[in-house]
Design an enzyme around this catalytic site. Structure first.
Site, short mmCIF file in Angstrom:
data_model
loop_
_atom_site.label_atom_id
_atom_site.label_comp_id
_atom_site.label_asym_id
_atom_site.label_seq_id
_atom_site.Cartn_x
_atom_site.Cartn_y
_atom_site.Cartn_z
N LYS A 203 10.38 28.60 24.22
CA LYS A 203 11.67 28.38 23.57
C LYS A 203 12.58 29.56 23.88
O LYS A 203 12.25 30.71 23.57
CB LYS A 203 11.49 28.24 22.06
N LYS A 256 12.09 24.31 25.79
CA LYS A 256 13.33 24.06 25.05
C LYS A 256 14.34 25.15 25.38
O LYS A 256 13.96 26.32 25.30
CB LYS A 256 12.99 24.07 23.56
#
Ligand code: PBG
Ligand code: ZN
Length: 333
Positions: A203, A256
């Site tokens: 992330k 992400k």
């Protein structure tokens, strides 16, 4: 110069027909199990609120969410990812509201399990929607991340969602070693064979979370998240983060945001082919694609991005476009 093309360089004979083209694009189909729907859950059970920064996205109380999901489940919806939002419960330094009995996620899970017994229910696990400082972990007096306190707290919250009925817990905080802490808590409570851990493993500290943070009221009061989310230019840290989470026992991995990070998707899939890989097509990507043209242009752009995500190695894409995608694929079949 020869008048004849060399035969091995004649490619167009291989993809002039739609069925041939399908064979040239293996593992890129979009079926209902390849998409997961993120939903925002309010404290007030009967509330519905539009999200101003995200066209066609709403925040729901549980009664309204159950109604909204009905049509989607009929069209094949297989999984959701729940984010709780608090408006009246107090925020404090350790995010007490995250696993309080009155937390909207904890209250909603048994109702969702009953309403849709076949639906796979994942819960985002993080402290930022519930902390007074808005950071994803617990802080020291000096304002740094308190590592031990953070992983302990994240594991408590994950366990509470697991006990309330989550099939998947998805820690998005990016604290080192929280996957092991969660797995240990699940084992200690004999839940390790009934709950999956979906790690937001790669992330990045992206500016594309803006619309989401508005919706969730989860922006940090001070500072940013660059000390725990990954620097966007670092493929090396992404590789180490995925390896860390695999070593700690993550069942499912994630990259992400999605579209600008497809090199990371490919690298993660190549390194860990035996772990299902998720992409989060985040709120900023949703905002960009939603505004990319007419309805049919948006639809074509959307389906192309999903195909490319699958090609890069994603098994499942978390996307706010799930209602539109289910319409597209259910009309096609
Ligand atoms: C919270 C969280 C964020 C997102 C998912 N979980 C925001 C953040 O880390 O600041 C982003 C989702 C999106 O932008 O759609 N940890
Ligand atoms: Zn967070």
């Amino acid at each position: 110069m020869s008048l004849f093309l060399s035969p091995e360089h004649v490619l167009q004979g291989g993809y002039f027909h739609a069925t041939l083209r399908k064979l040239q694009e293996p593992n890129t189909s979009i079926e209902p199990h390849n998409i997961m729907y993120p939903v925002f859950l309010l404290e007030d059970d009967d509330a519905v609120q539009p999200v101003s920064s995200m066209p066609n996205v709403f925040r729901y109380g549980i009664n309204q969410l159950i109604i909204a999901l009905e049509d989607l489940v009929l069209k094949g919806l297989k999984s959701i990812l729940i984010f709780g939002i608090v408006e009246t419960l107090p925020k404090d330094p350790t995010g007490t509201a995250a696993d309080a009995p009155s937390n909207p996620v904890i209250k909603a899970l048994p109702k969702l399990r009953e309403a849709y017994p076949q639906l796979l229910i994942a819960c985002d696990v993080c402290l930022c929607p519930y902390t007074s400082h808005g950071h994803c972990g617990v802080l020291t007096a000096a304002g740094a991340i308190d590592h031990a306190a953070s992983t302990k707290r994240i594991a408590e919250v994950a366990l509470a969602y697991a006990k309330a009925g989550a099939h998947v817990v998805a820690p998005s905080d990016m604290m080192d070693n929280r996957i092991k802490a969660i797995k240990d808590a699940l084992v200690a409570n004999k839940l390790q064979n009934q709950v999956s851990v979906l790690s937001y493993s790669c992330k990045f500290a992206s500016c594309m979370y803006g619309p989401f943070r508005d919706t969730m009221k989860s922006s940090p009061m001070e500072g940013d998240r660059k000390c725990y989310q990954l620097p966007p230019g670092s493929a090396a840290l992404a590789a180490r983060a995925a390896a860390r989470d695999v070593a700690e026992g993550a069942d499912l991995l994630m990259v992400k945001p999605g579209l600008p990070y497809l090199d990371i998707v490919r690298q993660t899939k190549d390194k860990f082919p035996n772990h299902p890989l998720f992409i989060y097509q985040v709120s900023g990507e949703y905002a960009m694609i939603s505004r990319s043209g007419s309805a049919s242009e948006v639809q074509a752009t959307l389906m192309e991005t999903l195909t490319c995500m699958r090609r890069a190695g994603a098994d499942c894409i978390i996307t706010y476009f799930v209602p539109q995608i289910l319409n597209i694929i259910s009309n096609k079949n």
